[in-house]
Design an enzyme around this catalytic site. Structure first.
Site, mmCIF file in Angstrom:
data_model
loop_
_atom_site.group_PDB
_atom_site.id
_atom_site.type_symbol
_atom_site.label_atom_id
_atom_site.label_comp_id
_atom_site.label_asym_id
_atom_site.label_seq_id
_atom_site.Cartn_x
_atom_site.Cartn_y
_atom_site.Cartn_z
ATOM 1 N N ARG A 104 -0.046 0.948 3.289
ATOM 2 C CA ARG A 104 1.325 1.438 3.182
ATOM 3 C C ARG A 104 1.867 1.722 4.564
ATOM 4 O O ARG A 104 1.268 2.500 5.308
ATOM 5 C CB ARG A 104 1.289 2.760 2.408
ATOM 6 C CG ARG A 104 2.012 2.671 1.124
ATOM 7 C CD ARG A 104 2.010 3.932 0.328
ATOM 8 N NE ARG A 104 1.721 5.196 0.965
ATOM 9 C CZ ARG A 104 2.155 6.353 0.496
ATOM 10 N NH1 ARG A 104 2.912 6.387 -0.576
ATOM 11 N NH2 ARG A 104 1.822 7.482 1.071
ATOM 12 N N THR A 108 8.115 3.298 6.178
ATOM 13 C CA THR A 108 8.909 2.769 5.057
ATOM 14 C C THR A 108 8.244 3.009 3.708
ATOM 15 O O THR A 108 8.879 2.871 2.665
ATOM 16 C CB THR A 108 9.099 1.247 5.208
ATOM 17 O OG1 THR A 108 7.802 0.634 5.108
ATOM 18 C CG2 THR A 108 9.727 0.886 6.539
ATOM 19 N N ASP A 200 -5.381 11.841 1.528
ATOM 20 C CA ASP A 200 -5.475 10.396 1.750
ATOM 21 C C ASP A 200 -6.836 9.903 1.256
ATOM 22 O O ASP A 200 -7.880 10.206 1.854
ATOM 23 C CB ASP A 200 -5.305 10.096 3.249
ATOM 24 C CG ASP A 200 -5.219 8.607 3.507
ATOM 25 O OD1 ASP A 200 -6.154 7.867 3.098
ATOM 26 O OD2 ASP A 200 -4.230 8.160 4.102
ATOM 27 N N ASP A 203 -9.042 7.784 3.761
ATOM 28 C CA ASP A 203 -9.617 8.600 4.834
ATOM 29 C C ASP A 203 -10.747 9.476 4.313
ATOM 30 O O ASP A 203 -11.760 9.668 4.993
ATOM 31 C CB ASP A 203 -8.532 9.483 5.471
ATOM 32 C CG ASP A 203 -7.670 8.700 6.443
ATOM 33 O OD1 ASP A 203 -8.116 7.634 6.920
ATOM 34 O OD2 ASP A 203 -6.539 9.149 6.723
HETATM 35 C C1 PRP Z 1 -3.192 4.377 -0.378
HETATM 36 C C2 PRP Z 1 -3.814 4.223 -1.754
HETATM 37 C C3 PRP Z 1 -2.949 3.171 -2.385
HETATM 38 C C4 PRP Z 1 -1.596 3.475 -1.805
HETATM 39 C C5 PRP Z 1 -0.782 4.202 -2.834
HETATM 40 O O1 PRP Z 1 -3.603 3.357 0.444
HETATM 41 O O2 PRP Z 1 -5.173 3.891 -1.716
HETATM 42 O O3 PRP Z 1 -3.341 1.849 -2.088
HETATM 43 O O4 PRP Z 1 -1.804 4.304 -0.654
HETATM 44 O O5 PRP Z 1 0.516 4.382 -2.398
HETATM 45 P P1 PRP Z 1 1.764 3.660 -3.087
HETATM 46 O O6 PRP Z 1 1.573 3.827 -4.551
HETATM 47 O O7 PRP Z 1 2.927 4.449 -2.556
HETATM 48 O O8 PRP Z 1 1.780 2.228 -2.644
HETATM 49 P P2 PRP Z 1 -3.218 3.312 2.003
HETATM 50 O O9 PRP Z 1 -1.972 2.539 2.196
HETATM 51 O O10 PRP Z 1 -3.252 4.708 2.562
HETATM 52 O O11 PRP Z 1 -4.368 2.420 2.617
HETATM 53 P P3 PRP Z 1 -5.952 2.694 2.712
HETATM 54 O O12 PRP Z 1 -6.521 2.582 1.327
HETATM 55 O O13 PRP Z 1 -6.393 1.611 3.622
HETATM 56 O O14 PRP Z 1 -6.149 4.084 3.293
HETATM 57 N N1 URA Z 2 -2.116 7.389 -0.749
HETATM 58 C C1 URA Z 2 -3.091 8.325 -0.741
HETATM 59 O O1 URA Z 2 -4.235 8.071 -0.345
HETATM 60 N N2 URA Z 2 -2.769 9.555 -1.171
HETATM 61 C C2 URA Z 2 -1.538 9.884 -1.598
HETATM 62 O O2 URA Z 2 -1.309 11.036 -1.998
HETATM 63 C C3 URA Z 2 -0.544 8.888 -1.594
HETATM 64 C C4 URA Z 2 -0.863 7.632 -1.168
#
Ligand code: PRP
Ligand code: URA
Length: 209
Positions: A104, A108, A200, A203
């Site tokens: 994400r 944005t 997150d 993380d």
């Molecule tokens: C997080 C999570 C989802 C997304 C959800 O991933 O694991 O994939 O955000 O958010 P959304 O519903 O608003 O799209 P992130 O983009 O943080 O990537 P990561 O898994 O690599 O940490």
């Molecule tokens: N992605 C995450 O990992 N946590 C949130 O709360 C939203 C998006």
């Protein structure tokens, strides 16, 4: 509208509470994400078709059931979705695994694609897309659109925590997809994080912050 199931089994709810705790270390967090995925998979596979076969027990010939047709494909949304895969494979070891890399954009909140690899025969399989979080729903919506281009039989989406905004957007964009989540939280904050959520997920699984 999609079929939405909140998998509120007591074991799942108990584990989810530990997962939410900010003091839960990465090792425990990872194990819990996997265990919750396994328990949710049990619920999400209730409708798998069975067929009758004949087997021979040590005592007699018997009619028995086994899973019909091609098995499943599991598709984690990278990174955090990876944490759910082993829990599903523990129950369905013959499932194939595809990967979709999306992150994400922090400004944005739009998903950005960086990787995509599916099993060659995904069109003949039922697919379970996994990601611990469904916040705005953008990542799940894009991932499912990418999978639909390959024409799988049916798609389910499984997440541990969803925001109402994300569930609404996802079920409007893909009304044919069955959605399973362990908790439906209150809302998103100004940074697009689920409240109360768990922070997150990527993380916390990989210890990157
Ligand atoms: C997080 C999570 C989802 C997304 C959800 O991933 O694991 O994939 O955000 O958010 P959304 O519903 O608003 O799209 P992130 O983009 O943080 O990537 P990561 O898994 O690599 O940490
Ligand atoms: N992605 C995450 O990992 N946590 C949130 O709360 C939203 C998006």
């Amino acid at each position: 509208m999609s079929n939405i199931t909140i998998t509120n089994h007591p074991l799942i709810q108990h584990k989810l509470s530990i997962l939410r705790d900010k003091d839960t270390p990465s090792k425990d967090f990872r194990e819990l994400v996997e265990e919750i995925a396994m328990l949710m998979c049990y619920e999400a596979t209730r409708d798998l078709p069975l067929e009758e076969i004949e087997i021979e027990t040590p005592v007699a010939v018997a009619k028995a059931k086994h899973l019909a047709g091609k098995k499943l494909a599991v598709v984690p949304i990278l990174r955090a979705g990876l944490g759910m895969v082993d829990g599903i494979l523990a129950l369905i070891p013959s499932a194939r695994v595809g990967h979709i890399g999306l992150y994400r954009d922090p400004e944005t909140l739009q998903p950005v694609e960086y990787y995509c690899k599916f099993p060659a025969d995904i069109a003949e399989r039922d697919v379970i897309v996994v990601d611990p979080m469904c916040a705005t729903g953008g990542s799940a919506i894009d991932a499912i659109s990418m999978i639909k281009k390959r024409g799988p039989k049916h798609i389910k989406f499984m997440c541990t925590i969803a925001a109402p905004e994300g569930l609404k957007a996802l079920s409007e964009a893909h009304p044919d997809v069955d959605i399973f989540c362990a908790a439906l939280d209150e809302r998103l904050n100004d940074h697009g994080y689920i409240v109360p959520g768990l922070g997150d997920a990527g993380d916390r699984i990989f210890g990157t912050k």
